[in-house]
Design an enzyme around this catalytic site. Sequence first.
Site, PDB file in Angstrom:
ATOM      1  N   LYS A 271     -24.427  -7.522 -32.272  1.00  0.00           N
ATOM      2  CA  LYS A 271     -23.264  -7.683 -31.379  1.00  0.00           C
ATOM      3  C   LYS A 271     -22.265  -8.659 -31.991  1.00  0.00           C
ATOM      4  O   LYS A 271     -22.619  -9.799 -32.299  1.00  0.00           O
ATOM      5  CB  LYS A 271     -23.727  -8.188 -30.004  1.00  0.00           C
ATOM      6  CG  LYS A 271     -22.588  -8.589 -29.049  1.00  0.00           C
ATOM      7  CD  LYS A 271     -23.112  -9.047 -27.684  1.00  0.00           C
ATOM      8  CE  LYS A 271     -21.997  -9.616 -26.812  1.00  0.00           C
ATOM      9  NZ  LYS A 271     -22.489 -10.107 -25.495  1.00  0.00           N
ATOM     10  N   ASP A 276     -15.847 -14.027 -25.967  1.00  0.00           N
ATOM     11  CA  ASP A 276     -16.108 -13.297 -24.723  1.00  0.00           C
ATOM     12  C   ASP A 276     -15.583 -14.087 -23.529  1.00  0.00           C
ATOM     13  O   ASP A 276     -16.215 -15.027 -23.063  1.00  0.00           O
ATOM     14  CB  ASP A 276     -17.625 -13.051 -24.575  1.00  0.00           C
ATOM     15  CG  ASP A 276     -17.965 -12.289 -23.299  1.00  0.00           C
ATOM     16  OD1 ASP A 276     -17.031 -11.748 -22.665  1.00  0.00           O
ATOM     17  OD2 ASP A 276     -19.166 -12.233 -22.962  1.00  0.00           O
ATOM     18  N   LYS A 283     -15.011 -14.857 -16.821  1.00  0.00           N
ATOM     19  CA  LYS A 283     -16.062 -15.861 -16.673  1.00  0.00           C
ATOM     20  C   LYS A 283     -15.504 -17.120 -16.017  1.00  0.00           C
ATOM     21  O   LYS A 283     -14.330 -17.429 -16.200  1.00  0.00           O
ATOM     22  CB  LYS A 283     -16.618 -16.243 -18.055  1.00  0.00           C
ATOM     23  CG  LYS A 283     -17.515 -15.215 -18.676  1.00  0.00           C
ATOM     24  CD  LYS A 283     -18.070 -15.727 -19.992  1.00  0.00           C
ATOM     25  CE  LYS A 283     -18.947 -14.668 -20.653  1.00  0.00           C
ATOM     26  NZ  LYS A 283     -20.128 -14.302 -19.857  1.00  0.00           N
ATOM     27  N   ASP A 294     -20.495 -15.514 -29.482  1.00  0.00           N
ATOM     28  CA  ASP A 294     -20.994 -14.238 -28.964  1.00  0.00           C
ATOM     29  C   ASP A 294     -21.086 -13.176 -30.075  1.00  0.00           C
ATOM     30  O   ASP A 294     -21.334 -12.008 -29.804  1.00  0.00           O
ATOM     31  CB  ASP A 294     -20.088 -13.765 -27.811  1.00  0.00           C
ATOM     32  CG  ASP A 294     -20.836 -12.960 -26.765  1.00  0.00           C
ATOM     33  OD1 ASP A 294     -22.080 -13.026 -26.731  1.00  0.00           O
ATOM     34  OD2 ASP A 294     -20.175 -12.242 -25.986  1.00  0.00           O
ATOM     35  N   ASP A 353     -17.578  -7.918 -18.030  1.00  0.00           N
ATOM     36  CA  ASP A 353     -18.292  -8.988 -18.737  1.00  0.00           C
ATOM     37  C   ASP A 353     -19.604  -8.491 -19.356  1.00  0.00           C
ATOM     38  O   ASP A 353     -20.222  -9.189 -20.144  1.00  0.00           O
ATOM     39  CB  ASP A 353     -18.551 -10.160 -17.777  1.00  0.00           C
ATOM     40  CG  ASP A 353     -18.879 -11.454 -18.503  1.00  0.00           C
ATOM     41  OD1 ASP A 353     -18.691 -11.493 -19.744  1.00  0.00           O
ATOM     42  OD2 ASP A 353     -19.310 -12.411 -17.837  1.00  0.00           O
ATOM     43  N   GLU A 355     -19.995  -6.529 -21.754  1.00  0.00           N
ATOM     44  CA  GLU A 355     -19.317  -5.828 -22.840  1.00  0.00           C
ATOM     45  C   GLU A 355     -20.214  -5.627 -24.055  1.00  0.00           C
ATOM     46  O   GLU A 355     -19.985  -4.722 -24.846  1.00  0.00           O
ATOM     47  CB  GLU A 355     -18.053  -6.599 -23.244  1.00  0.00           C
ATOM     48  CG  GLU A 355     -18.244  -7.760 -24.223  1.00  0.00           C
ATOM     49  CD  GLU A 355     -19.137  -8.884 -23.699  1.00  0.00           C
ATOM     50  OE1 GLU A 355     -19.307  -8.993 -22.471  1.00  0.00           O
ATOM     51  OE2 GLU A 355     -19.681  -9.636 -24.527  1.00  0.00           O
ATOM     52  N   ARG A 357     -23.312  -4.586 -24.335  1.00  0.00           N
ATOM     53  CA  ARG A 357     -24.020  -3.304 -24.322  1.00  0.00           C
ATOM     54  C   ARG A 357     -23.075  -2.148 -24.613  1.00  0.00           C
ATOM     55  O   ARG A 357     -23.475  -1.114 -25.132  1.00  0.00           O
ATOM     56  CB  ARG A 357     -24.755  -3.141 -22.986  1.00  0.00           C
ATOM     57  CG  ARG A 357     -23.877  -3.139 -21.784  1.00  0.00           C
ATOM     58  CD  ARG A 357     -24.636  -3.463 -20.490  1.00  0.00           C
ATOM     59  NE  ARG A 357     -25.016  -4.873 -20.406  1.00  0.00           N
ATOM     60  CZ  ARG A 357     -25.734  -5.403 -19.419  1.00  0.00           C
ATOM     61  NH1 ARG A 357     -26.176  -4.643 -18.434  1.00  0.00           N
ATOM     62  NH2 ARG A 357     -26.023  -6.689 -19.427  1.00  0.00           N
TER      63      ARG A 357
HETATM   64  N1  BES Z   1     -22.143 -12.996 -23.861  1.00  0.00           N
HETATM   65  C1  BES Z   1     -22.645 -12.904 -22.535  1.00  0.00           C
HETATM   66  C2  BES Z   1     -24.082 -13.402 -22.415  1.00  0.00           C
HETATM   67  C3  BES Z   1     -24.342 -14.859 -22.678  1.00  0.00           C
HETATM   68  C4  BES Z   1     -24.447 -15.735 -21.618  1.00  0.00           C
HETATM   69  C5  BES Z   1     -24.547 -15.330 -23.955  1.00  0.00           C
HETATM   70  C6  BES Z   1     -24.713 -17.069 -21.856  1.00  0.00           C
HETATM   71  C7  BES Z   1     -24.798 -16.662 -24.192  1.00  0.00           C
HETATM   72  C8  BES Z   1     -24.893 -17.532 -23.137  1.00  0.00           C
HETATM   73  C9  BES Z   1     -22.617 -11.458 -22.062  1.00  0.00           C
HETATM   74  O1  BES Z   1     -21.592 -10.689 -22.542  1.00  0.00           O
HETATM   75  C10 BES Z   1     -22.487 -11.489 -20.575  1.00  0.00           C
HETATM   76  O2  BES Z   1     -21.454 -11.892 -20.110  1.00  0.00           O
HETATM   77  N2  BES Z   1     -23.517 -11.062 -19.868  1.00  0.00           N
HETATM   78  C11 BES Z   1     -23.503 -11.045 -18.450  1.00  0.00           C
HETATM   79  C12 BES Z   1     -24.110  -9.730 -18.014  1.00  0.00           C
HETATM   80  C13 BES Z   1     -23.892  -9.440 -16.560  1.00  0.00           C
HETATM   81  C14 BES Z   1     -22.430  -9.227 -16.265  1.00  0.00           C
HETATM   82  C15 BES Z   1     -24.707  -8.217 -16.193  1.00  0.00           C
HETATM   83  C16 BES Z   1     -24.322 -12.206 -17.929  1.00  0.00           C
HETATM   84  O3  BES Z   1     -25.332 -12.577 -18.530  1.00  0.00           O
HETATM   85  O4  BES Z   1     -23.900 -12.786 -16.928  1.00  0.00           O
HETATM   86 ZN    ZN Z   2     -20.826 -11.262 -24.366  1.00  0.00          ZN
HETATM   87 MN    MN Z   3     -19.820 -10.871 -21.377  1.00  0.00          MN
END
Ligand code: BES
Ligand code: ZN
Ligand code: MN
Length: 505
Positions: A271, A276, A283, A294, A353, A355, A357
């Site tokens: 990824k 992000d 966020k 990220d 968010d 993104e 996947r």
């Molecule tokens: N890049 C984030 C995940 C992340 C969170 C990485 C904290 C490092 C530290 C990812 O893109 C994300 O935002 N995931 C969401 C998924 C949710 C919307 C299903 C998450 O973990 O909140």
């Molecule tokens: Zn992310």
């Molecule tokens: Mn995200």
Amino acid sequence: MQAQAIESDVTKIQADCLIVPYLQGEVLGERANLIDRAMGGVWAGMVETGEVTRNFPERKLVATLGRLASPRVLFLSLGKADQLDGYRLRNALQFAARDLRRFCSRVAVVVDASVRDALAAPVTGQASQSPARAIAEGVGLGNYHLGEFKKSESTAQIAELLVVGLGSGSDLAGALAAGARLADATNATRVLQWRPSNHLNPADFVQEAERVAKAGGLSLKVIERPEMEKLGMGALLAVARGSHQPPKLIMLRYKPRSSDRSGRVLALVGKGITFDTGGISLKPNPGMVTMKSDMSGAAAVLQAIGVMAKTEPHIEVMAVAPLTENMPGGGATKPGDVVTAMNGKTIEINNTDAEGRLVLADALCYAVSQGATHLVDVATLTGAVSIALGHPVTAAMGNSPELVAAVRAAAVEAGERVWELPLLPEHDVALTCDIADVRNTAGIPAAGTINGAVFIREFVSDHPWVHLDIAASSYHAEPLLVGVVPKGPTGVMTRTLAHLPFHLG
Ligand code: BES
Ligand code: ZN
Ligand code: MN
């Protein structure tokens, strides 16, 4: 860093510092004791007064004032013998070397038999790591620092490592050289992770890939937006829509010298979100700065394939990384939008968010279209993984017990913690969608890490596949892991992936 094994009288070794690892609760080993006696029992005295606690990873630096050929000794506690494994040894040395690199260019690690014996006894199944490699990795990892953009930060490095007490010979020399190389690659991943997004956008990342490809004689293909459109990468393009930075998808290829008749092609897919924000599903403020990292998965696959150019596995390997920002610009994808991925599946993006996947979906389809037979993706995918497994652990999920086992074996060899989570039929409900084939989030606060994997599995065409969620293990913030792992980016999975082709049987 150069690393070399020597057999020598410890009082005569000429280094800027002797690092003396010891076990808590035991008398000093023979070599350590020799050093302490030459120094008039300074360490034993500090134990008596309680000045040292001997808890892992306590470090005590003392000047030798001419009593030894080296001007300093660092006594380094490895903690209790029954908790010692390569993982802890590596981290203890990493702490030590981080302290020393500013003023020591040549260090010697003095290994006693007690430490070697403790390492040979299995703890958490990690006994198969080579102690020599773990030592070289630990010291090499200590060369990393956080201050790339800080004028006051010293760029000094430990350039030379001597290891005393493990014997000598070509096997040992090979293990030390491998450790130094793997540490350098891990540090290269960390540098990219920590680099701010205004210094590392998708185009900048491509330049890094060009450097790695050139150094290793690997081929590099860069796919730009028009070709993505032609290929039907609607999921990746949907994420890129809100940003002014054009997306890129890179593929590096390693081909073995002698042709491999097994027909296996391993794809490592990372990824590569260079920042992000969450997109329109923005966020919250706290913690958003860490979203510059990220792209940790992309950096890990890039540096891992760079190592393979030197270790020359017998099978073909490709490293693929979809690179883009996730921004809430005027053209951005909106919650509820429906897009079509490269394999024709339609996706409702109910949360912009989620993104990672989406970009992985198209990158995995692309890897399959380019001949990949085995797929491993690495991604900072879900915050939920830190709740499930805690910070030092990478979650693994997959559709092939054999490939999961190979990844776990590679992780043991690398000294990285990987733990499997299940993908059960009941978890498929996460995909249920009224308007498209699948939706990108389940919309419920349960099994978030697993739901991410369930989505990604839709894009691997039934090939053996493993998903590694490194959202927690890629970065260590204080105070979560004080005294366990030094803070900052970890470069996690660089070494596991570098070992992986050798575990595919
Ligand atoms: N890049 C984030 C995940 C992340 C969170 C990485 C904290 C490092 C530290 C990812 O893109 C994300 O935002 N995931 C969401 C998924 C949710 C919307 C299903 C998450 O973990 O909140
Ligand atoms: Zn992310
Ligand atoms: Mn995200």
